[in-house]
Design a protein around this motif. Structure first.
Motif, short mmCIF file in Angstrom:
data_model
loop_
_atom_site.label_atom_id
_atom_site.label_comp_id
_atom_site.label_asym_id
_atom_site.label_seq_id
_atom_site.Cartn_x
_atom_site.Cartn_y
_atom_site.Cartn_z
N LEU A 192 79.64 23.63 6.84
CA LEU A 192 79.64 23.89 5.40
C LEU A 192 80.10 22.66 4.63
N ASN A 193 79.23 22.15 3.77
CA ASN A 193 79.58 20.99 2.96
C ASN A 193 80.53 21.39 1.84
N ARG A 194 81.61 20.66 1.70
CA ARG A 194 82.64 21.04 0.72
C ARG A 194 82.24 20.78 -0.73
N SER A 195 81.29 19.88 -0.95
CA SER A 195 80.95 19.51 -2.33
C SER A 195 79.79 20.32 -2.89
N ILE A 213 80.85 29.60 10.58
CA ILE A 213 80.89 28.60 9.51
C ILE A 213 82.10 27.70 9.73
N VAL A 214 81.85 26.40 9.74
CA VAL A 214 82.92 25.42 9.93
C VAL A 214 82.89 24.45 8.76
N PRO A 215 83.94 24.40 7.93
CA PRO A 215 83.96 23.45 6.81
C PRO A 215 83.89 22.01 7.29
N GLU A 216 83.19 21.19 6.54
CA GLU A 216 83.08 19.77 6.86
C GLU A 216 84.46 19.13 6.85
#
Length: 323
Positions: free
Chosen positions: A69-72, A99-102
């Motif tokens: 998951l892209n944070r921006s 889902i894994v945050p970047e």
């Protein structure tokens, strides 16, 4: 006796594989009580139970796909549509999506963690860059992955993308007569998306020597509403048409544009819903659900040793969208 499968439970219950998985994984808030009873009854009759731990010990597979998951990314609609398509397709082969945050510490932090911890069988990446460190690292580790968007890494890899050239061609076909000054508001310059979009823009301008095209990089979907509106107040009057790669900034653009400026706005919408976009705006849809489905389909095929079929998401008009 052979162990029953999700497909067999779904067939007996008369529901989809996705519905069976949601019930058996405890996601009952999204399933009607009557449907839940059908699934539970079918599971009991077939003696079906999820046993991922046993399967992992037996095969070494996690049956998990990781989505980075892209944070921006500010578009909740983009993420939700993509994940629904990804998850629904994964469930057909009894895979699940995490889902894994970047990671912010290192460009490869998240994928490095996933591989070292052995928490998944494959990875889905978004927000690709021209020379993407994550792609290079995964390729070097020989770990299965797919990207939503392309790279220019000189590395052949599977990807799903949007037909940006067709999007712009369809926009140009809808320009009002005598439109001469066209602005294209582009994605952040560090993304491959920016390069492909600007190349496509130059291509569609070639048959129109009477037109002048401007690539706008001062604002994008990550800009504040105030910055977007301020740009529109200062600059929008210079153009006959403004094409935005993302519907998320259209409201601020229109709000900032002077009332007497005859500017035609065009944009792309993620998913099916256009209710947040004024009817005066010409738009084309990107079926992000189908993108997610295609991503999972290609990645699972790769995990099963099958060649991937290239998929380019085609722009659709509102009357071409099915719900």
């Amino acid at each position: 006796m052979a162990k029953s499968t999700l497909r067999e439970v779904a067939k007996l219950a008369g529901v989809s594989v996705a519905t069976v998985s949601r019930v058996l994984n405890g996601q009952i808030d999204r399933v009607r009580p009557s449907t839940r009873e059908l699934v539970e009854s079918a599971s009991e009759k077939l003696g079906f139970k999820l046993d991922r731990a046993a399967r992992r010990l037996r095969t070494g597979e996690t049956r998990v796909i990781a989505y980075i998951l892209n944070r921006s990314d500010p578009s909740a609609q983009f993420v939700s549509e993509l994940l629904l398509g990804l998850s629904d397709r994964a469930l057909l082969d009894e895979y699940h999506v995490v889902i894994v945050p970047e990671a912010e510490i290192s460009p490869i932090g998240s994928v490095e963690y996933l591989i070292e911890s052995k928490n998944c069988d494959g990875v889905v990446l978004t927000h690709t860059r021209l020379d993407d460190a994550r792609v290079r690292w995964l390729q070097a580790e020989n770990f299965p992955f797919i990207t939503h968007g392309q790279t220019r890494c000189s590395i052949e890899h599977d990807f799903v993308d949007y037909d940006h050239l067709e999007f712009l061609k369809l926009c140009f076909a809808e320009l009002k007569p005598n439109s001469k000054r066209i602005a294209l508001i582009c994605p952040p310059t560090e993304l491959t998306f920016f390069t492909i979009m600007t190349e496509a823009f130059q291509t569609v301008l070639v048959p129109h020597p009477e037109m002048h095209g401007s690539v706008i990089t001062e604002i994008n979907v990550e800009s504040t509403v105030e910055k977007i509106s301020d740009w529109a107040r200062r600059e929008s009057g210079r153009y006959d048409a403004i094409i935005s790669y993302h519907d998320g900034i259209i409201g601020a653009l229109i709000a900032g544009t002077q009332p007497d400026a005859a500017v035609q706005f065009m944009t792309r919408v993620f998913g099916h819903n256009r209710s947040h976009v004024p009817e005066s705006v010409f738009l084309l849809h990107q079926d992000v659900y189908r993108d997610g489905w295609a991503l999972a389909d290609a990645l699972i095929g790769k995990l099963q040793g099958k060649p991937a079929t290239p998929y380019n998401s085609h722009p659709k008009r509102s009357d071409e969208i099915t719900t």
